[in-house]
Motif scaffolding. Sequence first.
Motif, mmCIF file in Angstrom:
data_model
loop_
_atom_site.group_PDB
_atom_site.id
_atom_site.type_symbol
_atom_site.label_atom_id
_atom_site.label_comp_id
_atom_site.label_asym_id
_atom_site.label_seq_id
_atom_site.Cartn_x
_atom_site.Cartn_y
_atom_site.Cartn_z
ATOM 1 N N ASP A 1 -2.335 1.738 8.031
ATOM 2 C CA ASP A 1 -2.418 0.597 8.937
ATOM 3 C C ASP A 1 -2.402 1.023 10.397
ATOM 4 O O ASP A 1 -2.408 0.179 11.286
ATOM 5 N N GLY A 2 -2.351 2.325 10.651
ATOM 6 C CA GLY A 2 -2.375 2.838 12.008
ATOM 7 C C GLY A 2 -3.610 3.669 12.256
ATOM 8 O O GLY A 2 -4.702 3.149 12.485
ATOM 9 N N ARG A 3 -3.467 4.968 12.166
ATOM 10 C CA ARG A 3 -4.530 5.912 12.485
ATOM 11 C C ARG A 3 -5.823 5.650 11.692
ATOM 12 O O ARG A 3 -6.926 5.769 12.215
ATOM 13 N N TYR A 4 -5.674 5.310 10.418
ATOM 14 C CA TYR A 4 -6.843 5.216 9.545
ATOM 15 C C TYR A 4 -7.282 3.773 9.249
ATOM 16 O O TYR A 4 -8.073 3.546 8.334
ATOM 17 N N ARG A 5 -6.766 2.832 9.995
ATOM 18 C CA ARG A 5 -7.044 1.414 9.743
ATOM 19 C C ARG A 5 -8.541 1.108 9.624
ATOM 20 O O ARG A 5 -8.951 0.382 8.711
ATOM 21 N N PRO A 6 -9.407 1.625 10.514
ATOM 22 C CA PRO A 6 -10.834 1.256 10.407
ATOM 23 C C PRO A 6 -11.465 1.609 9.068
ATOM 24 O O PRO A 6 -12.342 0.892 8.582
ATOM 25 N N VAL A 7 -11.007 2.705 8.454
ATOM 26 C CA VAL A 7 -11.612 3.144 7.187
ATOM 27 C C VAL A 7 -11.180 2.256 6.027
ATOM 28 O O VAL A 7 -11.985 1.920 5.156
ATOM 29 N N VAL A 8 -9.909 1.865 6.015
ATOM 30 C CA VAL A 8 -9.374 1.130 4.859
ATOM 31 C C VAL A 8 -9.360 -0.375 5.061
ATOM 32 O O VAL A 8 -8.986 -1.115 4.146
ATOM 33 N N ALA A 9 -9.792 -0.843 6.228
ATOM 34 C CA ALA A 9 -9.735 -2.279 6.523
ATOM 35 C C ALA A 9 -10.398 -3.163 5.470
ATOM 36 O O ALA A 9 -9.902 -4.260 5.193
ATOM 37 N N PRO A 10 -11.516 -2.743 4.834
ATOM 38 C CA PRO A 10 -12.118 -3.618 3.811
ATOM 39 C C PRO A 10 -11.184 -3.972 2.661
ATOM 40 O O PRO A 10 -11.363 -5.001 2.007
ATOM 41 N N LEU A 11 -10.180 -3.135 2.403
ATOM 42 C CA LEU A 11 -9.243 -3.420 1.313
ATOM 43 C C LEU A 11 -8.274 -4.544 1.660
ATOM 44 O O LEU A 11 -7.685 -5.149 0.761
ATOM 45 N N VAL A 12 -8.103 -4.821 2.944
ATOM 46 C CA VAL A 12 -7.178 -5.873 3.362
ATOM 47 C C VAL A 12 -7.596 -7.213 2.766
ATOM 48 O O VAL A 12 -6.756 -8.046 2.415
ATOM 49 N N ASP A 13 -8.883 -7.408 2.629
ATOM 50 C CA ASP A 13 -9.393 -8.669 2.090
ATOM 51 C C ASP A 13 -9.087 -8.844 0.616
ATOM 52 O O ASP A 13 -9.276 -9.928 0.069
#
Length: 471
Positions: free
Chosen positions: A17-29
Amino acid sequence: MRSLADVQPQIALGALDGRYRPVVAPLVDHLSEAALNRERVHVEVEWLIHLTDQGVVPDVRRLTADEQAQLRAVVEEFGPDEIAELAQIERETVHDVKAVEYFLKRRLERIVGADAAGLGELIHFGCTSEDINNTSYALMVKGAVEQVWLPKAQALVEQVSGMARELRDVPMLAHTHGQPATPTTMGKELAVLTYRLRRQLRRIGQQDYLGKLNGATGTYGAHSAALPSVEWPEVSRGFIEGPLGLTWNPLTTQIESHDWQAELYADMARFNRILHNLCTDVWSYISLGYFAQVRGQGTVGSSTMPHKVNPIRFENAEANLEVSNALLDVLASTLVTSRLQRDLTDSSMQRNIGTAFGHSLLALDNASRGLAGLDAVPTAMAADLESNWEVLGEPIQSAMRALGAQGVSGMEQPYERLKELTRGRRITGDDLREFVQGLGLPADVEKRFVEMTPQSYVGLAPSLVDYLDRD
């Protein structure tokens, strides 16, 4: 010292949720707490519509098409305001699923007006919290796999497959136990990894996502006590397989048994481990000089050594695969056990699914970026082959064995003779050709081995890559 916990906006505790947020953001949905609540609302809405549409409860009117559309819009438009409202209700109920029920009753009142009191009692009718949670998690995980993780994994595997085809004819010295061994081609070795990864993706793509809705201990006790004439298993099956699109589990305790999750996470972990193998192999090929890393202008390999280009993408992928597998393994091993008819260990455990997926997704991204930055160096592979003529001892002694079996004289002890020539020392092409010419081989066989080089001794390796197109 000022506490960083007080900084606004809040600082993420974890790397995902910090450094790598842009990569894993699709999983938030799909796998966030907010996504869980949205799916709970979704399940409750569809259960209410199902009960009224099927006429399960006598003398209760069906919802109109417009009312159904407005209820489904609550799910579609679920956002920050709804998240905040649910959080406020949960502070009062101190129960997350009950908060969803009260949230929906408010929405239903706005939609149907005077009928809300009666229809509202069918929200969460006959359900235990786990009826809502198990189906919500099934929908969440299904969405995360099919819409986010699987497409990313498939793209990576096709990337490796493309490299295998491109390098199908590039000869390379193999290394078994870290020692020079029978030559192969770089393409064939990448094809092996492609084939392994594809098998796991097929298993993951065929995964069943199970759900149940059968009450507090899986007996339809409350359902049948309230409405004994209803065929509740068929109502449940129709709901799970119909509007939810899941696979119905007919026999459970209070919880759905989670065996399907254990199966999925085991397959994902196996895919991760094969990908880890790919990363360590490519890392090794880079260290041997078989691949050169193509760096973008201005990037830094080492803070002190200007010449260095570190294989950081593959190392990052390895670390994240290990974290992902640690979580996937514990999920798979613990979710299949529940004390008697229910305990809450699964509730806490399942909140880590998003983290497990996130580290795997991050690894996929790093591995893909690492592979995209590689150029094969055939000259380096050729130089290693040229330095290891002793690898031709294998085909020569094999041919001598075949000739000896056919009755050709002078072919005795082929293994031992080649061992004496090659064991523990390097030989040149001239050394080997001189040896071959002194073996008394038939002329055609002698000619074949005099002309053979380590670069040409790759067997069927190039054509084996073509099996990827038959897979």
